[in-house]
Design an enzyme around this catalytic site. Structure first.
Site, PDB file in Angstrom:
ATOM      1  N   LYS A  17     -16.330  -5.101  14.958  1.00 39.49           N
ATOM      2  CA  LYS A  17     -17.561  -4.308  15.001  1.00 39.49           C
ATOM      3  C   LYS A  17     -18.250  -4.229  13.639  1.00 39.49           C
ATOM      4  O   LYS A  17     -19.423  -3.901  13.560  1.00 39.49           O
ATOM      5  CB  LYS A  17     -17.279  -2.927  15.565  1.00 39.49           C
ATOM      6  CG  LYS A  17     -16.970  -2.979  17.050  1.00 39.49           C
ATOM      7  CD  LYS A  17     -16.915  -1.615  17.701  1.00 39.49           C
ATOM      8  CE  LYS A  17     -16.713  -1.735  19.198  1.00 39.49           C
ATOM      9  NZ  LYS A  17     -15.339  -2.166  19.546  1.00 39.49           N
TER      10      LYS A  17
HETATM   11  C1  LIG Z   1     -15.051  -2.819  20.771  1.00 40.46           C
HETATM   12  C2  LIG Z   1     -13.797  -3.589  20.837  1.00 40.46           C
HETATM   13  C3  LIG Z   1     -13.531  -4.530  21.862  1.00 40.46           C
HETATM   14  C4  LIG Z   1     -14.490  -4.767  22.996  1.00 40.46           C
HETATM   15  O1  LIG Z   1     -15.655  -5.424  22.586  1.00 40.46           O
HETATM   16  P1  LIG Z   1     -16.937  -5.445  23.530  1.00 40.46           P
HETATM   17  O2  LIG Z   1     -18.003  -6.087  22.744  1.00 40.46           O
HETATM   18  O3  LIG Z   1     -17.229  -3.992  23.832  1.00 40.46           O
HETATM   19  O4  LIG Z   1     -16.569  -6.184  24.754  1.00 40.46           O
HETATM   20  C5  LIG Z   1     -12.364  -5.258  21.824  1.00 40.46           C
HETATM   21  N1  LIG Z   1     -11.451  -5.061  20.848  1.00 40.46           N
HETATM   22  C6  LIG Z   1     -11.645  -4.156  19.855  1.00 40.46           C
HETATM   23  C7  LIG Z   1     -10.594  -3.982  18.832  1.00 40.46           C
HETATM   24  C8  LIG Z   1     -12.818  -3.397  19.802  1.00 40.46           C
HETATM   25  O5  LIG Z   1     -12.987  -2.504  18.809  1.00 40.46           O
END
Ligand SMILES: *Cc1c(COP(=O)(O)O)cnc(C)c1O
Length: 449
Positions: free
Chosen positions: A123
């Site tokens: 993220k």
């Molecule tokens: C947010 C997140 C996901 C999921 O990603 P999306 O884009 O919402 O599908 C998977 N793994 C981790 C560690 C995350 O923080």
């Protein structure tokens, strides 16, 4: 490009890519407005009116490009003349100043580690880029902008780290007291500078309601110039597409096509991969790997999209019962279930399997996976095996196992090494403002701080 372009005219005409709402009830807007608004008023999602196609020449030379070169080339297509090239270069170099390693785990299975940013999860790509783009668009505003974020853990720290030190922007995070992990709380409460954490005596839903009420409050909105850093902001989506091209550049030569597997919850990460494919990246198949919150794999099998309440699992960042980026993905496949299910494979794994995967990959290959990435590994492995094991595949590893030591350590029966910057965060002094769980509590704090 072409059809969706708005030409402002004149000798030094400026091209603006337009962004439409997937619900189609509002007029298309510029990139700037799409970023600053976050969500269109009809509650759809912003999408670019046309997708810039990468040239063959660029794709052939991909292996000679750095991550930053790739990022600049892609964003240029989406923002056209709205951000000057030199400013864009600055934004990209400051947002992506960390490694994105690719590792060959075994055979044709590669992992792209997208967790080397400040909060140890992918993220950071979206949050850091969005923060800098917003900062850029707001730099000539005389008034300070206030960003409010309710968080249940990971998103808040990525967003806050992204905005850290961005001039003219103040960030206020609301998190539920006692309901985030120790590491998450340290990440939320030790940032400092332009970021303040509010420890709310209530639930995540209370935090979310308080933020929503603040946005509806005219007095607050006018006095404080409130803005949101919504997770479905187009500026958070775009940068996630960069690393699909980058991974490709490290394992394949154009026009060879490979398989990508993305462990998914809200499906922003996978959506960005599909976007990269639409730009011209050769992708034979995408694997949508989930925990038992299997709305999208079920859709791929049946054509029925049935959102439900989410179920708690070990891969908690993927506990999503109504994946918010689904309409965008479907849109990229022209709204066709047939096209989407012809190109995307669903894989689903429960908690017991997740632990087994972590254990066996550690034993066999000496590689430690977080619970989310474990689902990505297995989704790719099972897909390649079903198809004869002679294709190349990359799965996206979304978080560092160090963030999930409480789950991973008992499974592998070893300590997980904690990166130095996380160790530092754990030692820092927590700084949070305690607060009740009523919208009025937030309002009086904001007006008096
Ligand atoms: C947010 C997140 C996901 C999921 O990603 P999306 O884009 O919402 O599908 C998977 N793994 C981790 C560690 C995350 O923080």
């Amino acid at each position: 490009m072409g059809a969706g372009r708005k030409f402002s005219g004149g000798k030094n005409g400026i091209f603006y890519m337009q962004y439409y709402s997937t619900k189609g009830q509002v007029k298309p807007v510029s990139f700037k407005d799409a970023v600053l608004k976050g969500l269109p008023e009809d509650n759809g999602l912003y999408m670019p009116e046309s997708i810039p196609i990468l040239s063959e020449e660029f794709l052939k030379e991909l292996s000679e490009k750095s991550f930053q070169d790739i990022a600049i080339e892609i964003v240029s297509g989406f923002v056209e003349d709205e951000i000057k090239k030199s400013d864009l270069e600055k934004i990209v170099h400051s947002a992506f100043d960390f490694d994105v390693p690719l590792i060959n785990i075994h055979d044709n299975i590669f992992v792209l580690e997208t967790f080397h940013g400040p909060t140890l999860a992918f993220k950071d790509f979206g949050a850091r880029f969005m923060a800098r783009v917003m900062g850029h668009f707001l730099q000539n505003e005389s008034k300070e902008v206030n960003i409010l974020v309710a968080t249940s853990g990971d998103t808040g720290s990525a967003v806050a780290q992204g905005f850290l030190g961005v001039e003219g922007i103040k960030v206020t995070l609301l998190y539920p007291k006692g309901k985030v992990s120790k590491i998450q709380e340290q990440q939320l409460t030790t940032i400092g500078q332009n970021v303040t954490a509010l420890e709310v005596d209530g639930t995540f839903d209370d935090c979310q309601t308080m933020v929503k009420e603040a946005f509806l409050d005219k007095e607050l909105k006018e006095k404080l110039n409130l803005s949101s850093a919504n997770s479905i902001n187009i500026a958070r989506l775009l940068p996630q597409s960069f690393y699909y091209l980058y991974a490709y550049s490290l394992v394949a030569d154009y026009p060879e096509d490979i398989i990508f597997c993305t462990p998914s919850g809200n499906f922003g990460n996978l959506c960005a991969g599909v976007l990269a494919w639409k730009m011209g990246l050769p992708v034979k198949k995408f694997v949508a790997a989930t925990n038992i919150n299997d709305i999208v794999p079920t859709y791929l099998d049946t054509g029925l999209f049935n959102p439900k309440g989410s179920v708690r699992t070990l891969s908690n960042a993927m506990d999503v019962g109504n994946p918010s980026n689904f309409p965008r993905i479907l849109d990229l496949y022209d709204g066709s279930h047939e096209k989407m299910s012809g190109h995307m494979i669903g894989k689903v794994y429960g908690d017991k399997q997740t632990k087994e995967i972590i254990k066996s990959v550690y034993k066999k290959y000496d590689y430690v996976l977080c619970p989310h990435s474990a689902i990505g590994y297995q989704g790719l492995f099972d897909t390649l095996e079903e198809r004869g094991m002679n294709e190349k595949g990359v799965f996206i590893s979304t978080a560092s196992p160090a963030k999930f030591g409480d789950i991973v350590e008992p499974v592998i029966k070893e300590k997980v090494e904690v990166p130095e910057r996380l160790q530092k965060i754990v030692k820092r002094k927590k700084q949070a403002v305690s607060m009740g769980n009523q919208p009025g509590d937030l309002k009086s704090y904001l007006l008096n701080s």
